[in-house]
Design an enzyme around this catalytic site. Structure first.
Site, PDB file in Angstrom:
ATOM      1  N   HIS A  46       4.297   2.149   5.242  1.00 41.43           N
ATOM      2  CA  HIS A  46       3.797   3.407   5.792  1.00 41.43           C
ATOM      3  C   HIS A  46       2.392   3.181   6.333  1.00 41.43           C
ATOM      4  O   HIS A  46       1.675   2.283   5.879  1.00 41.43           O
ATOM      5  CB  HIS A  46       3.752   4.489   4.719  1.00 41.43           C
ATOM      6  CG  HIS A  46       5.094   4.976   4.284  1.00 41.43           C
ATOM      7  ND1 HIS A  46       5.260   6.119   3.547  1.00 41.43           N
ATOM      8  CD2 HIS A  46       6.336   4.466   4.462  1.00 41.43           C
ATOM      9  CE1 HIS A  46       6.539   6.314   3.303  1.00 41.43           C
ATOM     10  NE2 HIS A  46       7.216   5.319   3.839  1.00 41.43           N
ATOM     11  N   GLU A  48      -0.404   4.670   5.859  1.00 44.39           N
ATOM     12  CA  GLU A  48      -1.465   4.703   4.854  1.00 44.39           C
ATOM     13  C   GLU A  48      -1.526   3.406   4.057  1.00 44.39           C
ATOM     14  O   GLU A  48      -2.620   2.894   3.782  1.00 44.39           O
ATOM     15  CB  GLU A  48      -1.252   5.865   3.869  1.00 44.39           C
ATOM     16  CG  GLU A  48      -1.198   7.225   4.526  1.00 44.39           C
ATOM     17  CD  GLU A  48       0.209   7.724   4.815  1.00 44.39           C
ATOM     18  OE1 GLU A  48       0.464   8.923   4.624  1.00 44.39           O
ATOM     19  OE2 GLU A  48       1.053   6.909   5.253  1.00 44.39           O
ATOM     20  N   CYS A  76       3.097  11.074   1.566  1.00 47.75           N
ATOM     21  CA  CYS A  76       4.249  11.116   0.672  1.00 47.75           C
ATOM     22  C   CYS A  76       3.782  10.725  -0.745  1.00 47.75           C
ATOM     23  O   CYS A  76       2.644  10.271  -0.923  1.00 47.75           O
ATOM     24  CB  CYS A  76       5.336  10.168   1.170  1.00 47.75           C
ATOM     25  SG  CYS A  76       4.952   8.409   0.894  1.00 47.75           S
ATOM     26  N   CYS A  79       2.370   7.021  -0.980  1.00 46.49           N
ATOM     27  CA  CYS A  79       1.058   6.837  -0.360  1.00 46.49           C
ATOM     28  C   CYS A  79      -0.024   7.575  -1.133  1.00 46.49           C
ATOM     29  O   CYS A  79      -1.137   7.061  -1.306  1.00 46.49           O
ATOM     30  CB  CYS A  79       1.097   7.285   1.097  1.00 46.49           C
ATOM     31  SG  CYS A  79       2.174   6.236   2.105  1.00 46.49           S
TER      32      CYS A  79
END
Length: 142
Positions: A46, A48, A76, A79
């Site tokens: 992801h 992040e 999410c 993260c």
């Protein structure tokens, strides 16, 4: 947030869900990321996480105390948990994520009362532009 949006654009150009993130420490970008799940065949890639990894390598420390993370969508749970472990000082995000957001939309991973690290949180920064990029991506796939 403009830099995070530029990173999201890179994800879009690669055929990924357009999410971008940057880590700022002492006024300079020390980490940058965009979604690379498909490109890297990595479910943890992801925006992040990529930005946090780059920041840790740049600063030579897994603790990112005093750093801020800008991301185009509400993080999410994975993260958000990584931000807590990294000791990010502040998170600034664009659009809410009503399906998987872990700041306030679905669950509250950040600043959970059981955790000993608290982050400053600001949401809704350039939310319209951040949401628009995601909506455009998903509409084009339908």
């Amino acid at each position: 947030m403009e830099e995070a949006l530029r990173s999201a654009q890179r994800a879009l150009e690669a055929g990924e869900v357009p999410v971008g993130a940057v880590v700022i420490c002492q006024g300079k970008i020390v980490g940058r990321g965009w979604n690379r799940n498909i490109t890297d065949s990595d479910p943890t890639a992801h925006a992040e996480i990529i930005a946090l990894r780059e920041a840790g390598a740049s600063l030579g420390n897994h603790r990112l105390s005093g750093c801020d993370l800008f991301v185009t969508i509400e993080p999410c749970p994975m993260c958000a948990g990584a931000m807590v472990h990294a000791r990010i000082q502040r998170i600034i995000y664009g659009a809410d994520d009503p399906k998987a957001g872990a700041v306030h939309s679905v669950m509250q991973v950040l600043n959970h009362p059981q955790l000993n690290h608290k982050l400053e949180v600001r949401g809704g920064v350039l939310a319209g532009r951040c949401a628009g990029l995601l909506q455009m991506f998903f509409q084009s796939r339908r």
